[in-house]
Each structure stands twice: as C-alpha cells, then as structure tokens.
Design a protein around this motif. Structure first.
Motif, PDB file in Angstrom:
ATOM      1  N   THR A  23     -56.120 -35.053 -20.400  1.00  0.00           N
ATOM      2  CA  THR A  23     -55.821 -34.731 -21.810  1.00  0.00           C
ATOM      3  C   THR A  23     -57.079 -34.265 -22.543  1.00  0.00           C
ATOM      4  OG1 THR A  23     -55.979 -37.109 -22.305  1.00  0.00           O
ATOM      5  CG2 THR A  23     -53.778 -36.195 -21.974  1.00  0.00           C
ATOM      6  N   GLN A  24     -58.249 -34.712 -22.095  1.00  0.00           N
ATOM      7  CA  GLN A  24     -59.493 -34.230 -22.703  1.00  0.00           C
ATOM      8  C   GLN A  24     -59.650 -32.721 -22.453  1.00  0.00           C
ATOM      9  OE1 GLN A  24     -63.615 -36.257 -23.064  1.00  0.00           O
ATOM     10  NE2 GLN A  24     -63.662 -35.305 -21.065  1.00  0.00           N
ATOM     11  N   LEU A  25     -59.324 -32.293 -21.238  1.00  0.00           N
ATOM     12  CA  LEU A  25     -59.399 -30.854 -20.929  1.00  0.00           C
ATOM     13  C   LEU A  25     -58.441 -30.070 -21.829  1.00  0.00           C
ATOM     14  CD1 LEU A  25     -59.447 -30.634 -17.035  1.00  0.00           C
ATOM     15  CD2 LEU A  25     -61.128 -29.632 -18.585  1.00  0.00           C
ATOM     16  N   LEU A  26     -57.214 -30.607 -21.979  1.00  0.00           N
ATOM     17  CA  LEU A  26     -56.225 -29.903 -22.804  1.00  0.00           C
ATOM     18  C   LEU A  26     -56.705 -29.839 -24.258  1.00  0.00           C
ATOM     19  CD1 LEU A  26     -53.005 -31.517 -21.269  1.00  0.00           C
ATOM     20  CD2 LEU A  26     -54.019 -29.309 -20.691  1.00  0.00           C
ATOM     21  N   ALA A  27     -57.359 -30.911 -24.721  1.00  0.00           N
ATOM     22  CA  ALA A  27     -57.908 -30.921 -26.085  1.00  0.00           C
ATOM     23  C   ALA A  27     -59.007 -29.867 -26.205  1.00  0.00           C
ATOM     24  CB  ALA A  27     -58.454 -32.309 -26.417  1.00  0.00           C
ATOM     25  N   TRP A  28     -59.827 -29.745 -25.165  1.00  0.00           N
ATOM     26  CA  TRP A  28     -60.904 -28.750 -25.209  1.00  0.00           C
ATOM     27  C   TRP A  28     -60.343 -27.328 -25.262  1.00  0.00           C
ATOM     28  CZ3 TRP A  28     -64.295 -31.532 -21.052  1.00  0.00           C
ATOM     29  CH2 TRP A  28     -65.106 -32.482 -21.694  1.00  0.00           C
ATOM     30  N   PHE A  29     -59.152 -27.148 -24.702  1.00  0.00           N
ATOM     31  CA  PHE A  29     -58.535 -25.820 -24.759  1.00  0.00           C
ATOM     32  C   PHE A  29     -57.745 -25.635 -26.055  1.00  0.00           C
ATOM     33  CE2 PHE A  29     -58.720 -25.999 -19.916  1.00  0.00           C
ATOM     34  CZ  PHE A  29     -59.849 -25.207 -19.864  1.00  0.00           C
ATOM     35  N   GLY A  30     -57.783 -26.632 -26.947  1.00  0.00           N
ATOM     36  CA  GLY A  30     -57.216 -26.448 -28.280  1.00  0.00           C
ATOM     37  C   GLY A  30     -55.960 -27.237 -28.585  1.00  0.00           C
ATOM     38  N   ALA A  31     -55.441 -28.006 -27.630  1.00  0.00           N
ATOM     39  CA  ALA A  31     -54.236 -28.796 -27.909  1.00  0.00           C
ATOM     40  C   ALA A  31     -54.576 -29.931 -28.878  1.00  0.00           C
ATOM     41  CB  ALA A  31     -53.675 -29.368 -26.612  1.00  0.00           C
ATOM     42  N   ASP A  32     -53.581 -30.311 -29.684  1.00  0.00           N
ATOM     43  CA  ASP A  32     -53.727 -31.472 -30.568  1.00  0.00           C
ATOM     44  C   ASP A  32     -53.318 -32.691 -29.743  1.00  0.00           C
ATOM     45  OD1 ASP A  32     -53.733 -33.346 -32.582  1.00  0.00           O
ATOM     46  OD2 ASP A  32     -51.937 -32.558 -33.593  1.00  0.00           O
ATOM     47  N   VAL A  33     -54.293 -33.485 -29.346  1.00  0.00           N
ATOM     48  CA  VAL A  33     -54.020 -34.620 -28.455  1.00  0.00           C
ATOM     49  C   VAL A  33     -54.004 -35.917 -29.272  1.00  0.00           C
ATOM     50  CG1 VAL A  33     -54.837 -35.937 -26.465  1.00  0.00           C
ATOM     51  CG2 VAL A  33     -54.976 -33.435 -26.449  1.00  0.00           C
TER      52      VAL A  33
END
Ligand code: CAO
Length: 415
Positions: A23-33
């Motif tokens: 989820t950290q990777l997804l947050a780095w790509f701009g997702a609201d985690v």
C-alpha cells in the motif's frame, strides 16, 4: 503534477511488513491510502524494535509513508458500520490478516460485493490453497517454504535466509502488481475481483532459476557452473551454491584491501567470457588468454577455484572502489560489497530519491528508502507516516459523519 493513481482510494487493512509495503507503493503512485488500525494499539510494528521510547518505530515509519490513519474497532457493531461506509467509498481493500480473519469480522467476499461490486479485495497470505493454507506466516517461513533457504548458503553449512525481505516486501510488490492489473481490468468490466499473493508463491517466483536447475540436475546429474563441479557430489536436489553467480558467467566474492578488519572489503567479480583476455591482462596472467586450459569458458570450468584465487591475489592489493574503477575501464562486470552505512551515505542515491530524509513530528529526521520505481509523469514525494488515528476525524467527515456523530462513535468505542 498529477499522479498515476490519482482518484484511487485504498482501504488499507494491512499490518506488519508484507501488506504495508504494497500500500505504500500505491500511495507513492498517488492513491489515497486510508490505513485502518485498532484503536489504542494500531499496527503492531508501531511499537516493535523501537529506538526511541513512546515514538513510532522506524519499522513502522519506513513502511507507512504517504498514508492516512484512522482507528476503528471493527468488532464493534457501530465500528462495522463505519467500515461498511469505507468499503462503499473505496476502490481496493488490501489486507494481510491471518487466514479467515476478514470473514470472522463479517466481511466475506460476498458481503463486500454486496456493498460495492467494483471493490477489488487484495490479500497476502502465507500459502495458497493446500495443506498449509491456514498457517500464519512471517518472512523467514516464506523464504524457507519458497525454496530460497535450501538454495542459499554454502554446501557445507545449513540453509540460510537472506537479508532481502523477499517474503514480505517481495510479496507486497507482487500484490501491488495484481492490484493495478485488476484496476485496469475493471475499466473494461466494471467489476472488482479478488487478488491473492501467497508468500510461498512470491518467493518461489523469485527462485524460478533454482527450479530450472532442479530439472537440469535431474536430466544430467550435474551442473557445471556450480562450485560442486567437478569434485563435489551432487545429490537429488539443487545444492547451495555459495556465491556462484548462477548464470552462464561464473562469478565469486573476492577479498579486497582491508578485508582483515573491514567485514565488507569485498568485491563481486564476474569472469565474463568476452572480457577474459582483459581480465588476464589486469591480473598479470596474460598467458591464460591463449592457454588451452584457460582460453575458453568450458576449459575454465574445472579451474574456477584456482582462477578466482589468482584474481583475488590481485583484488587484495586494491580497495573495492579502486578495483571497481580499474575493472570498469575494461568493461569487466563487478560490484563492491556495500555496507548499509555506505549506502546511507551515497550521494547519488540521495539525488535520485532512492534514499530520502523524512521529518517526523515526534521522531525528528530519519532516513528511508524512497520509491524504487521511477515514473517520469508521476514523481514521488515521500511524506511521513501518520500518527495513530491522526486522520480519523478527517476521514469520518469525508464519509458524511457530523461532529456530533463522530463524538458519539468515539464515546461508544467504535472509533
Ligand atoms: N479492530 C478490531 N479487531 C481487529 C482490527 C480492528 N481494527 N484489526 C484487526 N483485528 C483483529 C482481527 O479481526 C483478527 O481477530 P481474530 O483472530 O479474532 O479473527 C486479528 O486482529 C488479526 O490478527 P492476525 O491473526 O492477523 O494477527 P497476528 O498478529 O496473530 O498474526 C500474522 C500476524 C502476520 C502472522 C498474520 O496476520 C498472517 O499470517 N498474515 C498473513 C501473512 C502475512 O502477511 N505475513 C507477513 C507478515 S510480515 O512478516
């Protein structure tokens, strides 16, 4: 600048390492985690391996950047309702609880589908369906069950686990790919789906070349690039190959100047065939370039031990960085054994954002590993991890709860 995953909302039900890396990777790509944690306690890693009393550990902060934290008691009926509202608002639910925990909470796949048919439910588990599917699993269990430990280490020693967290962070990476793939498929189908990354499978995927070798061994009874060849015995299974390169180009770790006192004064040296003559020149064994016992890769195989001993006599006269400089001039593939201290201090890694300094309100400044995947149109800014429940009120308000309702839920212990 916009981010690749702008507009994607992730309900992050992950803890420890495997799920949070994803989820950290997804947050780095701009997702609201939005990380859902247990009130009062939170992700267990907040308090594990602490270096400063009462402050979120580096274990936690380095796996949970760019996320928001809400605390919800998901076993409280009113807490469950809040979670239902979140499920309706989010695109992806990511979890890495022990097998069955999400179902026991009342959130089966069917129930989640009822609430939000577009929801992607992504899970890390230790094992896929089979004899071990109900087991709890940590990193090293996965390394052992996925084939890494039996193939790592030296022939005369026990199986060894590697420092790279291929079971946890490796599986987190696999899961992240599964999630973005499912998000892409949803753009055509409009439907969510389940994504499963089992840690055993993730480790085995990274050990793919060892299953290749197993079949080669069964067919031919030997593997010439392994250090066991030609004198040692091969058994029924792929043996541990020490520091052999495992590919078609033999390699080994060699001592450099200072090895007596510096545990990392070593270099990885590859005797790549096209540069053999240059290697012979550098180490002062010009005659090996034409000697039929050494001139071809096949002729060299039985002599690898002696060859590396001779090269080491040369590398021991240079520091690993001096050796690198000389060898690179001749395109001889090699790599210094870098300590974590050297990596932390390496200016080029700071420049690319692979090592980042982050400021944290209670911890102060610390180093972390930034996003290793660079997108030219979606740059990563690493922001600090959230304090426990820091965004509960903010997220509740976004879900439509009034300040009075929030306060009542807090009194009831639901949030
Ligand atoms: N409110 C209330 N309860 C909550 C909650 C919340 N916000 N969040 C979690 N819980 C409860 C769950 O409902 C579950 O309770 P039950 O067991 O009663 O159903 C429990 O907390 C979840 O615990 P767990 O069994 O997942 O945690 P554990 O510490 O005992 O085990 C681990 C940890 C990692 C071994 C296990 O989660 C696991 O095997 N996960 C899958 C594999 C994995 O990811 N491993 C890598 C971990 S990193 O090395």
């Amino acid at each position: 600048m916009s981010k690749a995953l702008d507009g994607v909302r992730i309900l992050d039900f992950t803890h420890v390492q495997s799920g949070p890396t994803c989820t950290q990777l997804l947050a780095w790509f701009g997702a609201d985690v939005i990380k859902v944690e247990r009130a009062g306690a939170g992700d267990i890693t907040r308090e594990q391996l602490r270096d400063i009393p009462e402050v979120d550990s580096l274990y936690f902060t380095m796996l949970n950047h760019n996320k928001r934290s809400v605390t919800i008691d998901t076993k409280n009926p009113e807490g469950k309702q809040v979670l239902e509202a979140l499920i309706q608002k989010c695109d992806v639910l990511v979890e890495n609880f022990a097998p069955g925990a999400l179902d026991r909470m009342g959130f089966t796949w069917e129930r989640i589908q009822e609430l939000n048919p577009r929801m992607i439910v992504a899970s890390v588990k230790g094992f896929g369906p089979g004899p071990y599917e109900d087991c709890k699993v940590y990193e090293n269990v996965a390394q052992c069950a996925g084939g890494a430990a039996s193939t790592t280490g030296f022939d005369d020693g026990p199986p060894v686990v590697t420092g790279a967290q291929i079971g946890d962070s490796g599986t987190g990476l696999h899961l992240a790919l599964g999630i973005v793939t499912a998000l892409y498929q949803r753009t055509h189908t409009g439907r969510g789906q389940r994504v499963l990354a089992a840690m055993q499978d993730g480790v085995l995927n990274l050990c793919r070349v060892k299953l290749r070798d197993q079949q080669r061994l069964e067919r031919t009874g030997t593997m010439k690039e392994y250090p066991q060849y030609p004198n040692g015995q091969f058994g029924e299974a792929v043996p541990r190959a020490g520091n052999a390169s495992g590919g078609g180009q033999p390699g080994w770790i060699l001592k450099c100047k200072g090895w007596e006192t510096d545990p990392n004064a070593y270099i990885y040296f590859i005797t790549q065939a096209p540069v053999w003559a240059k290697i012979c020149n550098v180490i002062g064994k010009e005659e090996w370039a034409t000697d039929p016992d050494y001139a071809t890769p096949a002729a060299r195989l039985p002599h690898l031990k002696d060859i590396f001993a001779e090269i080491e006599r040369w590398t021991m006269t240079k520091t690993k960085f001096e050796a690198m400089q000389i060898l690179n001039k001749y395109d001889i593939p090699c790599g210094p054994i870098l300590s974590m201290k050297e990596i932390a201090e390496e200016p080029s890694l700071r420049k690319t954002g692979t090592i980042v300094e982050v400021d944290h309100p209670t911890r102060g400044k610390y180093l972390t590993v930034g996003n290793p995947i660079k997108l030219s149109d979606s740059p990563t800014e690493v922001t600090r991890s959230p304090l426990l429940g820091e965004h509960t009120d903010e997220v509740m308000a976004e879900l439509g709860y009034s300040p009075e309702q929030i306060s009542a839920l807090r009194t009831a212990g639901a949030i």
